[in-house]
Design a protein around this motif. Structure first.
Motif, short mmCIF file in Angstrom:
data_model
loop_
_atom_site.label_atom_id
_atom_site.label_comp_id
_atom_site.label_asym_id
_atom_site.label_seq_id
_atom_site.Cartn_x
_atom_site.Cartn_y
_atom_site.Cartn_z
N ARG A 1 -16.45 6.46 -41.80
CA ARG A 1 -15.86 5.21 -41.38
C ARG A 1 -15.02 5.62 -40.50
O ARG A 1 -14.49 6.60 -40.05
N LEU B 1 -10.53 -1.21 -41.61
CA LEU B 1 -11.45 -0.82 -41.21
C LEU B 1 -12.01 -1.55 -39.87
O LEU B 1 -11.63 -2.50 -39.41
N ASN C 1 -17.48 -0.40 -36.87
CA ASN C 1 -18.51 0.25 -38.16
C ASN C 1 -19.53 -0.55 -37.73
O ASN C 1 -20.68 -0.13 -38.55
#
Length: 330
Positions: free
Chosen positions: A156, A168, A172
Motif C-alpha cells: 500500500r 491510504l 492506490n
C-alpha cells in the motif's frame, strides 16, 4: 598421527562447529529491537567517517560520481537501523525503517560529524502492535505538506499529513499487486510528469522486466523496468530536469553485496515503456557499500547535484548503516 582420544576430539570438533553455526545464525538473523518505540525519543548518532575505497583512501571517483563524504552510523538506541526510505535537504534528514520508525535529524553536511541533533519516533503510535509485515516501509518521498510512504508485505501507499494524520493514498487506485511477492513490493516512489513512478523489487517477467506504474489519484498506467542482471531497485529520486535516478542493490550470500545507480531520461518515462537507463555508478568491495536502500538528491542553485544514499543494516552485526554523499557532474 594417531588420536589418543578420538571420541573426545570428535565431541570438541562438533561443539566448535555448533558454536560457529550458532554465531552465523545470530549474524544472519540479526538483533531485532526487543521493544518498539512508544514516543518521540532523543538519540545520539555517532557518525564515523569512512573512505570511498577501503584499499585506497585517497580515491574519490566511482563511475560518473565524485565522492564527497561517507559515514558509518551508530546510535544509543536499539531501534536505530533498518532504514529503507530517505528524504534530505540542506539542513535536515528524515528516514524511515522497515519497522516503521522515523529518524529525524538536523544536519550540517559540511561537518566531519554532520548530525547536530536527532530523534526517533514510531510511525503511528496506534499501530505499534502490528507485526513487522504491517509496518515494513520501503520508500519515502515528500508529498504535499507531508510525506508518502510505500509498504510491502501488506502492499500500500500511505500519506502522512503535516499534523501526523495517516491515510491510504488515493494513488492506490489502479494498482494491481496480484502476483507481486510479499517482500517484493513497491521499493521506489518518485514524482515524474503525469504522476508518481512506482517500481517493484521482484517479479521478473520472461523479458527480464519488473512491473511498475505511473500512478495518479484517478488511476495508473503500466510501465516496466529492466534491471541489470542480479540487481533489483531499492529507491529512486527525480532531478530538477525530470531525469530519474534509480538505486539498485545486489545482496546475497553467494554473490556478495553491491550497488548501482542508473539514470533514466525524462523523455523515456511514459506509459507502456520499458526503462533501462544509463549506469552512473557501481559499488562493491573494497568500495564502501552495504545493503543500500534509501536515496535522495539535493540540488542547490549554482552547485552540482548531491546524491545521498543510506543502507539498511537489517539490525545485523555483520552489516552497517552507511550514509554516503556523492556529487553528480551534469
Amino acid at each position: 598421527m594417531i588420536l589418543r582420544h578420538p571420541r573426545k576430539t570428535l565431541l570438541v570438533a562438533m561443539s566448535a562447529l555448533a558454536l560457529m553455526a550458532f554465531a552465523t545464525y545470530q549474524n544472519l538473523a540479526g538483533n531485532k529491537p526487543s521493544h518498539p518505540l512508544s514516543d518521540v525519543t532523543s538519540v545520539r548518532v555517532t557518525a564515523r567517517p569512512i573512505p570511498l575505497n577501503e584499499d585506497d583512501p585517497a580515491a574519490i571517483k566511482v563511475g560518473k560520481l565524485t565522492f564527497l563524504a561517507g559515514w558509518a552510523l551508530t546510535a544509543n538506541n536499539e531501534n536505530f537501523g533498518g532504514f529503507s526510505g530517505l528524504v534530505v535537504d540542506e539542513t535536515s534528514l528524515k528516514a524511515i525503517s522497515d519497522r516503521g520508525d522515523w529518524l529525524t535529524a538536523a544536519m550540517d553536511w559540511a561537518r566531519e560529524a554532520p548530525f547536530l541533533s536527532a530523534t526517533m519516533q514510531p510511525f503511528d503510535i496506534h499501530a505499534q502492535d502490528q507485526s513487522k509485515e504491517g509496518l515494513d516501509a520501503e520508500s519515502l518521498i515528500r508529498f504535499g505538506d507531508g510525506y508518502m510512504v510505500s509498504f510491502e508485505n501488506y502492499h500500500r501507499l500511505v500519506t502522512i499529513a503535516s499534523d501526523g494524520k495517516v491515510n491510504l493514498a488515493l494513488h492506490n487506485k489502479g494498482l494491481n499487486f496480484s502476483g507481486v511477492a510479499a517482500n517484493g513490493g513497491v521499493e521506489a516512489i518518485t514524482p515524474v510528469a503525469g504522476g508518481l513512478l512506482l517500481l517493484v523489487e521482484r517479479g521478473l517477467d520472461t523479458r527480464g522486466r519488473l512491473r511498475g506504474w505511473i500512478a495518479r489519484e484517478d488511476g495508473a498506467d503500466d510501465i516496466y523496468f529492466k534491471p541489470p542482471l542480479n540487481f533489483f531497485p531499492t529507491d529512486a529520486a527525480t532531478l530538477k530536469n525530470g531525469d530519474v535516478l534509480v538505486l539498485l542493490r545486489r545482496f546475497s550470500l553467494l554473490n556478495g553485496v553491491a550497488a548501482k545507480l542508473v539514470r533514466i531520461k525524462a523523455a523515456d518515462i511514459k506509459a507502456g515503456a520499458t526503462l533501462e537507463g544509463e549506469e552512473l555508478m557501481h559499488l562493491e568491495p573494497p568500495y564502501s557499500v552495504d545493503n543500500m536502500e534509501g536515496l535522495d538528491v539535493i540540488e542547490t542553485e549554482g552547485q552540482q547535484a548531491r546524491i545521498i544514499m543510506i543502507s539498511d543494516d537489517n539490525f545485523r552485526a555483520s552489516q552497517r548503516t552507511l550514509l554516503l554523499v556523492f556529487e553528480l557532474q551534469q
